[in-house]
Design an enzyme around this catalytic site. Structure first.
Site, PDB file in Angstrom:
ATOM      1  N   ARG A 127      41.787  19.445  23.623  1.00  0.00           N
ATOM      2  CA  ARG A 127      42.062  18.007  23.789  1.00  0.00           C
ATOM      3  C   ARG A 127      40.753  17.235  23.724  1.00  0.00           C
ATOM      4  NH1 ARG A 127      45.517  15.632  28.849  1.00  0.00           N
ATOM      5  NH2 ARG A 127      44.361  13.706  29.238  1.00  0.00           N
ATOM      6  N   HIS A 151      43.646  12.014  22.347  1.00  0.00           N
ATOM      7  CA  HIS A 151      44.200  11.110  23.356  1.00  0.00           C
ATOM      8  C   HIS A 151      43.602   9.722  23.221  1.00  0.00           C
ATOM      9  CE1 HIS A 151      46.798  10.310  26.530  1.00  0.00           C
ATOM     10  NE2 HIS A 151      46.112  10.723  27.574  1.00  0.00           N
ATOM     11  N   ASP A 154      45.532  13.577  40.617  1.00  0.00           N
ATOM     12  CA  ASP A 154      45.318  14.354  39.395  1.00  0.00           C
ATOM     13  C   ASP A 154      43.816  14.585  39.224  1.00  0.00           C
ATOM     14  OD1 ASP A 154      45.710  15.598  36.979  1.00  0.00           O
ATOM     15  OD2 ASP A 154      46.111  13.764  35.847  1.00  0.00           O
ATOM     16  N   ASN A 173      42.134  11.709  35.806  1.00  0.00           N
ATOM     17  CA  ASN A 173      43.156  11.355  34.817  1.00  0.00           C
ATOM     18  C   ASN A 173      42.578  10.356  33.820  1.00  0.00           C
ATOM     19  OD1 ASN A 173      45.538   9.448  33.872  1.00  0.00           O
ATOM     20  ND2 ASN A 173      46.408  11.447  34.393  1.00  0.00           N
ATOM     21  N   SER A 174      42.982  10.513  32.565  1.00  0.00           N
ATOM     22  CA  SER A 174      42.400   9.709  31.488  1.00  0.00           C
ATOM     23  C   SER A 174      42.632   8.210  31.660  1.00  0.00           C
ATOM     24  CB  SER A 174      42.993  10.157  30.145  1.00  0.00           C
ATOM     25  OG  SER A 174      42.757  11.527  29.963  1.00  0.00           O
ATOM     26  N   LYS A 212      38.300  17.154  37.117  1.00  0.00           N
ATOM     27  CA  LYS A 212      38.606  16.107  36.136  1.00  0.00           C
ATOM     28  C   LYS A 212      39.222  14.870  36.811  1.00  0.00           C
ATOM     29  CE  LYS A 212      42.382  15.281  34.933  1.00  0.00           C
ATOM     30  NZ  LYS A 212      43.529  15.730  34.144  1.00  0.00           N
ATOM     31  N   ASP A 250      49.286  21.799  30.650  1.00  0.00           N
ATOM     32  CA  ASP A 250      48.151  20.888  30.677  1.00  0.00           C
ATOM     33  C   ASP A 250      47.127  21.546  31.608  1.00  0.00           C
ATOM     34  OD1 ASP A 250      46.340  18.887  31.175  1.00  0.00           O
ATOM     35  OD2 ASP A 250      47.783  17.532  32.142  1.00  0.00           O
ATOM     36  N   ASP A 279      44.045  21.008  32.226  1.00  0.00           N
ATOM     37  CA  ASP A 279      42.880  20.198  32.617  1.00  0.00           C
ATOM     38  C   ASP A 279      41.631  20.701  31.877  1.00  0.00           C
ATOM     39  OD1 ASP A 279      44.567  18.738  34.183  1.00  0.00           O
ATOM     40  OD2 ASP A 279      43.995  19.686  36.073  1.00  0.00           O
ATOM     41  N   GLU A 320      40.933  20.068  28.117  1.00  0.00           N
ATOM     42  CA  GLU A 320      40.287  18.821  27.694  1.00  0.00           C
ATOM     43  C   GLU A 320      38.780  18.891  27.920  1.00  0.00           C
ATOM     44  OE1 GLU A 320      42.963  16.940  30.588  1.00  0.00           O
ATOM     45  OE2 GLU A 320      41.245  15.757  31.295  1.00  0.00           O
ATOM     46  N   SER A 361      52.813  18.918  32.842  1.00  0.00           N
ATOM     47  CA  SER A 361      51.801  17.860  33.006  1.00  0.00           C
ATOM     48  C   SER A 361      50.982  18.014  34.284  1.00  0.00           C
ATOM     49  CB  SER A 361      52.525  16.510  33.028  1.00  0.00           C
ATOM     50  OG  SER A 361      51.753  15.544  33.690  1.00  0.00           O
ATOM     51  N   GLY A 362      49.685  17.903  34.148  1.00  0.00           N
ATOM     52  CA  GLY A 362      48.811  17.952  35.322  1.00  0.00           C
ATOM     53  C   GLY A 362      49.061  16.765  36.235  1.00  0.00           C
ATOM     54  N   LEU A 363      49.271  15.606  35.633  1.00  0.00           N
ATOM     55  CA  LEU A 363      49.543  14.410  36.434  1.00  0.00           C
ATOM     56  C   LEU A 363      50.832  14.594  37.240  1.00  0.00           C
ATOM     57  CD1 LEU A 363      49.126  11.430  37.227  1.00  0.00           C
ATOM     58  CD2 LEU A 363      50.391  10.792  35.163  1.00  0.00           C
TER      59      LEU A 363
HETATM   60  C1  SPV Z   1      49.071  14.678  31.932  1.00  0.00           C
HETATM   61  O1  SPV Z   1      50.275  14.511  31.707  1.00  0.00           O
HETATM   62  O2  SPV Z   1      48.645  15.114  32.983  1.00  0.00           O
HETATM   63  C2  SPV Z   1      48.092  14.337  30.913  1.00  0.00           C
HETATM   64  C3  SPV Z   1      48.376  13.254  30.003  1.00  0.00           C
HETATM   65  O3  SPV Z   1      47.050  14.921  30.910  1.00  0.00           O
HETATM   66  S1  SPV Z   1      47.637  11.903  30.680  1.00  0.00           S
HETATM   67  O4  SPV Z   1      48.169  11.650  31.980  1.00  0.00           O
HETATM   68  O5  SPV Z   1      47.960  10.837  29.737  1.00  0.00           O
HETATM   69  O6  SPV Z   1      46.211  12.111  30.721  1.00  0.00           O
HETATM   70 MG    MG Z   2      46.647  15.904  32.597  1.00  0.00          MG
END
Ligand code: SPV
Ligand code: MG
Length: 551
Positions: free
Chosen positions: A155, A186, A54, A118-119, A116, A81, A83, A110, A42-44
């Site tokens: 994504r 997502h 992130d 975070n969503s 980027k 992930d 990004d 994505e 996971s990027g986060l």
């Molecule tokens: C991550 O885990 O970094 C994701 C999922 O991209 S989210 O945090 O939901 O965007």
């Molecule tokens: Mg991410």
């Protein structure tokens, strides 16, 4: 199976599969041990564990370094992930090549802009990437991969950015045509409506991956029924670690001691286990020179030593002083001099007097009615318990070489060095000057060997044939000096055989030579190293006088 092939199978299998988030080598290992067939890098989580946002604050090569540790620590495939691909099509090409080199099975990119966000942070305000440009990135990535099973997941962030179903479908279809292997759709809603609507319209054009972080109350069966391919639990190891660390830090700060947390946290042994310490211990036995190997010593010192009369009225023989120090102290010095620090002393008579520092003490309270083997058994039992206390599955102690010696035998570290250099599984040291001790008229363990000592055959392996105090002189080849080394790989077996022997009738009275004779009788080779001098058995007051010169 290659990690890429395994991931492709997970993606295309008709059953719903689950990936667990991980953010470093340790968490990746934990996810795999829990049973997950794959990992979401996971990027986060990776940015959070680095202490940054992130928002592409960590460079892509820094992410790559984390991934390398994760990949090395696990055998299951990792989906990165990625990004936005960290730049344009050109950066994406290089990313794919570097991921392949590091054993990463797949990447998800994505359709947003670099850097980027975070969503779940101001989602609807986020601009989307130009669709054509994003398609070029997917194509470049697919063209760059050398492993045909490497997967690229596209994504779609149309829901996050507030564009709705039509735009989501339009983009997903374009990404499919560009060569994507799967779509991650997502949604930041607390209900699964968007992803379900998407899946209904999309059908089975490509496998669909979801991340139900926000719609976590949805029963998993709903996802299964809808025909999704993979569910990602995207940040839950990080968040559980975070909650636990905050609690521990606050408690430690408040209480200024470790008492109230020790039982609530993983033991250090669990850290060692996850790090694979056991494998390193085994490798050391294989590859390190003998002097670098781990060795555990057991010193048998339970007896009083009545032959020393009043000198042992208040303390056992091992604590009688020679040259201003207890005999045991000289023994410990010799072990330490050879680099052996883990020493277990079996004490019995006047055990409270055996109180030297840095030794493991094991008590044989039945010392008066038992022989040396019982003491040795107690020592090995205690080492094995210690071992299982440290790490349930670790055999680290069992893999250490074992040296057994006596609490009334003084020696120079040379003896230990030749013992450690032996490549045999069982090794004893035999003094060829046995006549000298015979002349002193004391008890001794005499040995008959496969070959007498001869300068001409130096280096030729010699085996023990038998050991007894009453051998006919013509059969004696030397006197056992009281040292036995058991190679690490044999310690466990040795312990089992010892256990069996002491259970036999009168087994508790048996002595070391009984064990050695039994080993030989069972067909085990006990290597004999011939030497002269460098040791002293203390059996009388006269020996004590000689010992003062020896030390
Ligand atoms: C991550 O885990 O970094 C994701 C999922 O991209 S989210 O945090 O939901 O965007
Ligand atoms: Mg991410």
């Amino acid at each position: 199976m290659k990690k890429t092939t395994r991931f492709k199978q997970l993606l295309t299998s008709p059953t719903l599969e689950f990936l667990c988030e991980a953010h470093n080598g340790l968490s990746a290992k934990i996810a795999e041990e829990a049973g997950f067939p794959g990992i979401w890098a996971s990027g986060l989580s990776i940015s959070a564990q680095l202490g940054v946002r992130d928002s592409n604050e960590a460079s892509w090569t820094q992410v790559l370094e984390v991934l390398e540790f994760m990949s090395d620590a696990t055998t299951v495939p990792i989906l990165l992930d990625g990004d936005t691909g960290y730049g344009n099509f050109n950066n994406m090409r290089r990313l794919v090549r570097k991921l392949e080199q590091r054993g990463i099975a797949a990447v998800c990119i994505e359709d947003k802009l670099f850097p980027k966000t975070n969503s779940f942070v101001h989602g609807t305000a986020q601009p989307l990437a130009d669709m054509e440009e994003f398609c070029g990135k997917i194509k470049a990535g697919k063209d760059a991969q050398t492993d045909p099973d490497f997967c690229i997941i596209a994504r779609v962030e149309a829901f996050i950015a507030g564009w709705g179903l039509k735009e989501a479908l339009r983009r997903a279809e374009a990404y499919r045509r560009a060569g994507a292997d799967g779509i991650l759709i997502h949604s930041a809603l607390s209900v699964p409506d968007e992803v379900l609507a998407f899946k209904k319209e999309w059908g089975d054009r490509l496998p669909v991956v979801i991340v139900p972080t926000k719609y976590y109350t949805t029963p998993t069966e709903v996802f299964r029924q809808a025909g999704f391919s993979i569910v990602i639990w995207a940040n839950h190891l990080l968040r559980s670690a975070l909650a636990a660390m905050q609690k521990t830090a606050a408690t430690l700060y408040r209480e200024q001691n470790l008492l109230s947390i020790e039982d609530k946290i993983a033991p250090v042994s669990e850290v060692f286990r996850l790090q694979g310490q056991e494998e390193l211990d085994r490798a050391e036995q294989l590859y390190l020179p003998a002097s670098g190997r781990k060795v555990e010593a057991v010193v048998l010192a339970a007896a009083r030593g009545t032959e020393l009369g009043d000198l042992t009225g208040e303390k056992p023989k091992a604590m009688v002083e020679v040259g201003g120090q207890p005999i045991l102290s000289h023994i410990v010095d010799a072990y330490n001099g050879a680099g052996i620090k883990e020493i277990t002393v079996v004490r019995g008579y006047r055990k409270e007097k055996v109180d030297l520092p840095n030794l493991k003490m094991v008590d044989n309270d039945a010392y008066a009615e038992t022989g040396e083997l019982w003491s040795l058994k107690l020592a090995l039992d205690s080492l094995r318990t210690l071992d299982s206390g440290r790490a349930k599955v670790s055999k680290s102690i069992a893999e250490k070489d074992l040296i057994v010696s006596y609490g009334d035998v003084l020696f120079r570290k040379y003896i230990l060095q030749i013992l450690l250099d032996s490549d045999a599984e069982y090794t004893i040291v035999v003094d060829v000057n046995w006549q000298e001790s015979r002349n002193r008229g004391r008890f001794a363990d005499y040995v008959e060997c496969s070959e007498p000592f001869s300068r001409l055959s130096l280096g030729k392996p010699v085996q023990l044939v038998r050991m007894a105090s009453n051998l006919p002189p013509e059969e004696i080849h030397g006197e056992w000096m009281g040292f036995l080394r058991v190679r690490g790989s044999k310690v466990h077996e040795f312990h089992t055989r010892l256990d069996r022997l002491v259970c036999e009738e009168r087994g508790r009275q048996l002595r070391m030579h009984d064990l050695l004779n039994r080993l030989v009788a069972d067909g085990t080779e006990v290597r004999v190293l011939y030497t002269t001098g460098n040791w002293m058995d203390i059996d009388s007051v006269e020996d004590l006088v000689l010992a003062a010169q020896f030390v």
